[in-house]
Design an enzyme around this catalytic site. Structure first.
Site, PDB file in Angstrom:
ATOM      1  N   SER A  85      35.696  46.038  37.668  1.00  0.00           N
ATOM      2  CA  SER A  85      35.266  47.457  37.170  1.00  0.00           C
ATOM      3  C   SER A  85      34.728  47.994  38.765  1.00  0.00           C
ATOM      4  O   SER A  85      33.563  48.020  38.738  1.00  0.00           O
ATOM      5  CB  SER A  85      34.400  47.440  35.992  1.00  0.00           C
ATOM      6  OG  SER A  85      33.112  46.755  36.524  1.00  0.00           O
TER       7      SER A  85
ATOM      8  N   HIS B  56      35.342  41.909  31.667  1.00  0.00           N
ATOM      9  CA  HIS B  56      34.995  40.702  32.124  1.00  0.00           C
ATOM     10  C   HIS B  56      35.547  39.705  31.095  1.00  0.00           C
ATOM     11  O   HIS B  56      35.387  38.716  31.223  1.00  0.00           O
ATOM     12  CB  HIS B  56      33.775  40.487  32.370  1.00  0.00           C
ATOM     13  CG  HIS B  56      33.397  40.874  33.775  1.00  0.00           C
ATOM     14  ND1 HIS B  56      32.061  41.057  34.281  1.00  0.00           N
ATOM     15  CD2 HIS B  56      34.012  41.997  34.662  1.00  0.00           C
ATOM     16  CE1 HIS B  56      31.832  41.887  35.328  1.00  0.00           C
ATOM     17  NE2 HIS B  56      33.073  42.200  35.528  1.00  0.00           N
TER      18      HIS B  56
ATOM     19  N   GLN C 212      29.430  45.324  29.188  1.00  0.00           N
ATOM     20  CA  GLN C 212      30.050  44.479  30.272  1.00  0.00           C
ATOM     21  C   GLN C 212      29.458  42.972  30.354  1.00  0.00           C
ATOM     22  O   GLN C 212      29.853  42.048  30.365  1.00  0.00           O
ATOM     23  CB  GLN C 212      30.602  44.845  31.661  1.00  0.00           C
ATOM     24  CG  GLN C 212      31.505  44.339  32.491  1.00  0.00           C
ATOM     25  CD  GLN C 212      31.907  45.211  33.506  1.00  0.00           C
ATOM     26  OE1 GLN C 212      32.942  45.628  33.372  1.00  0.00           O
ATOM     27  NE2 GLN C 212      31.398  45.073  34.497  1.00  0.00           N
ATOM     28  N   GLU C 213      27.948  43.389  30.680  1.00  0.00           N
ATOM     29  CA  GLU C 213      27.212  42.014  30.965  1.00  0.00           C
ATOM     30  C   GLU C 213      26.004  42.014  30.020  1.00  0.00           C
ATOM     31  O   GLU C 213      24.964  43.167  30.146  1.00  0.00           O
ATOM     32  CB  GLU C 213      26.911  42.055  32.326  1.00  0.00           C
ATOM     33  CG  GLU C 213      28.061  41.902  33.213  1.00  0.00           C
ATOM     34  CD  GLU C 213      27.635  41.911  34.728  1.00  0.00           C
ATOM     35  OE1 GLU C 213      26.542  41.453  34.909  1.00  0.00           O
ATOM     36  OE2 GLU C 213      28.329  42.193  35.732  1.00  0.00           O
TER      37      GLU C 213
ATOM     38  N   GLU D  97      32.484  35.998  34.807  1.00  0.00           N
ATOM     39  CA  GLU D  97      31.559  35.556  35.508  1.00  0.00           C
ATOM     40  C   GLU D  97      30.524  34.292  34.767  1.00  0.00           C
ATOM     41  O   GLU D  97      29.411  34.146  35.208  1.00  0.00           O
ATOM     42  CB  GLU D  97      30.455  36.925  35.693  1.00  0.00           C
ATOM     43  CG  GLU D  97      31.192  37.913  36.452  1.00  0.00           C
ATOM     44  CD  GLU D  97      30.333  39.157  36.594  1.00  0.00           C
ATOM     45  OE1 GLU D  97      29.080  39.263  36.049  1.00  0.00           O
ATOM     46  OE2 GLU D  97      30.701  40.007  37.444  1.00  0.00           O
TER      47      GLU D  97
ATOM     48  N   ASP E 232      24.293  45.124  31.740  1.00  0.00           N
ATOM     49  CA  ASP E 232      25.072  45.947  32.746  1.00  0.00           C
ATOM     50  C   ASP E 232      26.258  46.795  31.676  1.00  0.00           C
ATOM     51  O   ASP E 232      27.122  46.025  31.307  1.00  0.00           O
ATOM     52  CB  ASP E 232      25.609  45.043  33.845  1.00  0.00           C
ATOM     53  CG  ASP E 232      26.886  45.752  34.651  1.00  0.00           C
ATOM     54  OD1 ASP E 232      26.989  47.211  34.374  1.00  0.00           O
ATOM     55  OD2 ASP E 232      27.619  45.277  35.420  1.00  0.00           O
TER      56      ASP E 232
ATOM     57  N   GLU F 210      21.780  48.560  33.830  1.00  0.00           N
ATOM     58  CA  GLU F 210      22.739  48.801  35.278  1.00  0.00           C
ATOM     59  C   GLU F 210      23.949  49.882  34.455  1.00  0.00           C
ATOM     60  O   GLU F 210      24.370  49.575  33.634  1.00  0.00           O
ATOM     61  CB  GLU F 210      23.077  47.584  35.639  1.00  0.00           C
ATOM     62  CG  GLU F 210      23.990  47.613  36.755  1.00  0.00           C
ATOM     63  CD  GLU F 210      24.675  46.418  37.372  1.00  0.00           C
ATOM     64  OE1 GLU F 210      25.772  46.318  37.754  1.00  0.00           O
ATOM     65  OE2 GLU F 210      24.040  45.433  37.012  1.00  0.00           O
TER      66      GLU F 210
ATOM     67  N   ASP G 138      24.992  51.080  40.411  1.00  0.00           N
ATOM     68  CA  ASP G 138      25.964  50.211  40.884  1.00  0.00           C
ATOM     69  C   ASP G 138      27.085  51.198  41.256  1.00  0.00           C
ATOM     70  O   ASP G 138      27.078  51.718  42.588  1.00  0.00           O
ATOM     71  CB  ASP G 138      26.360  49.051  40.007  1.00  0.00           C
ATOM     72  CG  ASP G 138      27.624  48.335  40.549  1.00  0.00           C
ATOM     73  OD1 ASP G 138      27.760  48.498  41.518  1.00  0.00           O
ATOM     74  OD2 ASP G 138      28.258  47.768  39.685  1.00  0.00           O
TER      75      ASP G 138
ATOM     76  N   LYS H 171      26.253  45.448  46.784  1.00  0.00           N
ATOM     77  CA  LYS H 171      27.434  44.526  46.875  1.00  0.00           C
ATOM     78  C   LYS H 171      28.125  44.756  48.551  1.00  0.00           C
ATOM     79  O   LYS H 171      28.684  46.015  48.749  1.00  0.00           O
ATOM     80  CB  LYS H 171      28.645  45.154  46.026  1.00  0.00           C
ATOM     81  CG  LYS H 171      28.272  44.721  44.513  1.00  0.00           C
ATOM     82  CD  LYS H 171      29.011  45.293  43.557  1.00  0.00           C
ATOM     83  CE  LYS H 171      28.686  44.744  42.150  1.00  0.00           C
ATOM     84  NZ  LYS H 171      29.646  45.577  41.198  1.00  0.00           N
TER      85      LYS H 171
ATOM     86  N   HIS I  10      27.042  39.493  43.000  1.00  0.00           N
ATOM     87  CA  HIS I  10      28.550  38.837  43.555  1.00  0.00           C
ATOM     88  C   HIS I  10      29.463  39.965  42.864  1.00  0.00           C
ATOM     89  O   HIS I  10      29.140  41.153  42.650  1.00  0.00           O
ATOM     90  CB  HIS I  10      28.722  37.653  42.598  1.00  0.00           C
ATOM     91  CG  HIS I  10      28.140  37.922  41.099  1.00  0.00           C
ATOM     92  ND1 HIS I  10      28.687  36.883  40.145  1.00  0.00           N
ATOM     93  CD2 HIS I  10      27.870  39.068  40.544  1.00  0.00           C
ATOM     94  CE1 HIS I  10      28.449  37.500  39.128  1.00  0.00           C
ATOM     95  NE2 HIS I  10      28.078  38.524  38.952  1.00  0.00           N
ATOM     96  N   ARG I  11      30.757  39.424  42.885  1.00  0.00           N
ATOM     97  CA  ARG I  11      31.683  40.319  42.051  1.00  0.00           C
ATOM     98  C   ARG I  11      32.526  39.437  41.163  1.00  0.00           C
ATOM     99  O   ARG I  11      32.283  38.142  41.236  1.00  0.00           O
ATOM    100  CB  ARG I  11      32.966  40.901  42.872  1.00  0.00           C
ATOM    101  CG  ARG I  11      32.354  41.659  44.275  1.00  0.00           C
ATOM    102  CD  ARG I  11      31.469  43.035  43.878  1.00  0.00           C
ATOM    103  NE  ARG I  11      32.202  43.917  42.908  1.00  0.00           N
ATOM    104  CZ  ARG I  11      32.807  45.257  43.234  1.00  0.00           C
ATOM    105  NH1 ARG I  11      32.621  45.700  44.383  1.00  0.00           N
ATOM    106  NH2 ARG I  11      33.137  45.897  42.290  1.00  0.00           N
ATOM    107  N   SER I  12      33.099  39.959  40.195  1.00  0.00           N
ATOM    108  CA  SER I  12      33.694  39.282  39.047  1.00  0.00           C
ATOM    109  C   SER I  12      34.650  38.366  39.715  1.00  0.00           C
ATOM    110  O   SER I  12      35.158  37.222  39.063  1.00  0.00           O
ATOM    111  CB  SER I  12      34.358  40.178  38.183  1.00  0.00           C
ATOM    112  OG  SER I  12      35.215  41.182  38.461  1.00  0.00           O
TER     113      SER I  12
ATOM    114  N   LYS J 270      22.113  38.867  41.403  1.00  0.00           N
ATOM    115  CA  LYS J 270      23.229  38.553  40.079  1.00  0.00           C
ATOM    116  C   LYS J 270      24.341  37.735  40.607  1.00  0.00           C
ATOM    117  O   LYS J 270      24.862  38.067  41.687  1.00  0.00           O
ATOM    118  CB  LYS J 270      23.796  40.059  39.729  1.00  0.00           C
ATOM    119  CG  LYS J 270      22.702  40.915  38.878  1.00  0.00           C
ATOM    120  CD  LYS J 270      23.640  42.046  38.456  1.00  0.00           C
ATOM    121  CE  LYS J 270      24.844  41.872  37.749  1.00  0.00           C
ATOM    122  NZ  LYS J 270      25.503  43.027  37.271  1.00  0.00           N
TER     123      LYS J 270
END
Length: 399
Positions: free
Chosen positions: A42, A155, A163-164, A201, A238, A266, A291, A316, A344-346, A367
């Protein structure tokens, strides 16, 4: 001082099995360092440009051979014989060589791979740990982890819009204790789920029907682990609102915060909905994290500071493209009372640069996903080693 002697690059693979880029830099002192660049799912429209070979059907348009050639050719030619320790000069040359706002000519993935690899090499040449080399301070804080334990959105292939769904230990005095508590919650959560497949993730990707269901089962896992929700361990979200089919209102968020022990949200709104961001930040007494809103970009962060759109920023490095620019954004955030969360990134890798970056910049949180998948756990393991290296001087960051 040692100088850059040679730069190599190659296509490797990230945690989603997609191609990504690796840079390898050698000094005239016969030392070398590697860096692998991650990739998001994303991604916001304001992020630096990820160069891929869209017409190469052999890798379904995902290969990075052009970015690799950019490192081997123009980037290498521009950086040979520059002092390894002159990070600002290296990054300025990379930025000027590209010459575009979003690094579309050379690719931010090519530029960042070289920027991080040169930074790592400089630390090796100086014979100090990377976090110490990067730091302006001699007092170090270990970031509090935000662990993504239920995946939704892009994800995971389930019905969850958010998403999270993350947990954050609130009162621990060591990073190892933060992970111990998180470990218990994750294992107890696993025992409560029928579907224990994991998402990109490392968090579980169960077939739950609603966001509320996900929150409530996490609360049960926290309690089963012997902790008090909101006091010992809180919930953080998130939303990744850019990907939502139907937006969530400010009022709905305020109701959610009132009902559940949520301490951080987020990307609750789309990346350019500045009005809603400001309204929620004004009315919610919790951490509101930008973000996609900020994209690790100094100009966008300045606007967010002026408009009081958030009180924390996700960092990021691949959103902006160089180590120097990343450090500038972190510095601007801290000077204006914003929390920084290194992320991080996915699509990630075994590269642990962000763990050192978090400690070096005294960022309050990190994260890195759940306690699953080696590319996620690698960052946590690196932080455990840093904590051991610091010994009695190691302190947890304040959140």
């Amino acid at each position: 001082m040692s100088k850059i002697k040679k730069i190599k690059s190659r296509q490797v693979f990230d945690s989603r099995g997609n191609p990504t880029i690796e840079a390898e830099i050698f000094s005239d002192n016969d030392k070398s360092a590697l860096a692998i660049v991650p990739s998001g799912a994303s991604t916001g429209s304001h992020e630096a440009y990820e160069l891929r070979d869209k017409n190469n059907n052999e890798y379904l348009g995902k290969s990075v051979f052009k970015a690799v050639e950019n490192i081997k050719g123009p980037i290498s030619n521009a950086l040979i014989n520059i002092n390894v320790s002159d990070q600002l000069k290296i990054d300025e040359k990379l930025i000027n060589l590209d010459g575009t706002e979003q690094k579309k000519k050379l690719g931010a993935n090519a530029i960042l791979a070289v920027s991080i690899a040169s930074c790592k090499l400089a630390a090796i040449e100086a014979n100090v740990s990377l976090f110490k080399y990067l730091s302006k301070s001699k007092v170090f804080f270990i970031p509090v982890p935000l662990l993504n334990i239920i995946n939704g959105g892009l994800h995971a292939k389930n019905k969850l819009e958010i998403q999270e769904f993350m947990i954050r230990p609130e009162n621990t005095t060591s990073f190892s204790e933060s992970l111990r508590q998180s470990y218990l919650v994750i294992k107890n959560l696993r025992s409560m789920l029928e579907d224990t497949n994991v998402g990109d993730e490392g968090g579980f990707a169960p077939n739950l029907e609603t966001n509320q269901q996900a929150i409530e089962i996490i609360l049960k896992a926290i309690e089963k682990s012997g902790f008090k929700p909101g006091e010992d361990i809180s919930i953080c979200l998130d939303v990744a609102a850019n990907e939502l089919k139907k937006p969530i209102s400010v009022e709905n968020y305020l109701e959610l915060i009132k009902k559940y022990p949520i301490k951080s949200i987020e990307d609750p709104f789309k990346e350019d909905d500045w009005i809603s961001w400001k309204k929620l930040s004004t009315n919610a007494q919790i951490q509101i994290v930008g973000d996609d809103l900020f994209a690790t970009n100094k100009i966008r962060l300045k606007k967010g500071i002026e408009e009081k759109s958030a009180n924390a920023i996700l960092i990021k490095p691949n959103q902006i493209g160089t180590v120097s620019e990343t450090l500038e954004v972190i510095d601007l955030a801290h000077k204006n009372g914003f929390k920084t969360i290194i992320s991080h990134r996915s699509g990630d890798s075994e590269d642990t640069f962000i763990a050192d970056l978090a400690v070096a910049t005294n960022s309050s949180q990190i994260k890195s996903g759940s306690l699953a998948r080696s590319e996620r756990v690698a960052k946590y393991n690196r932080l455990l080693r840093i904590e051991e290296e610091l010994g009695n001087s190691a302190k947890m960051a304040k959140i």
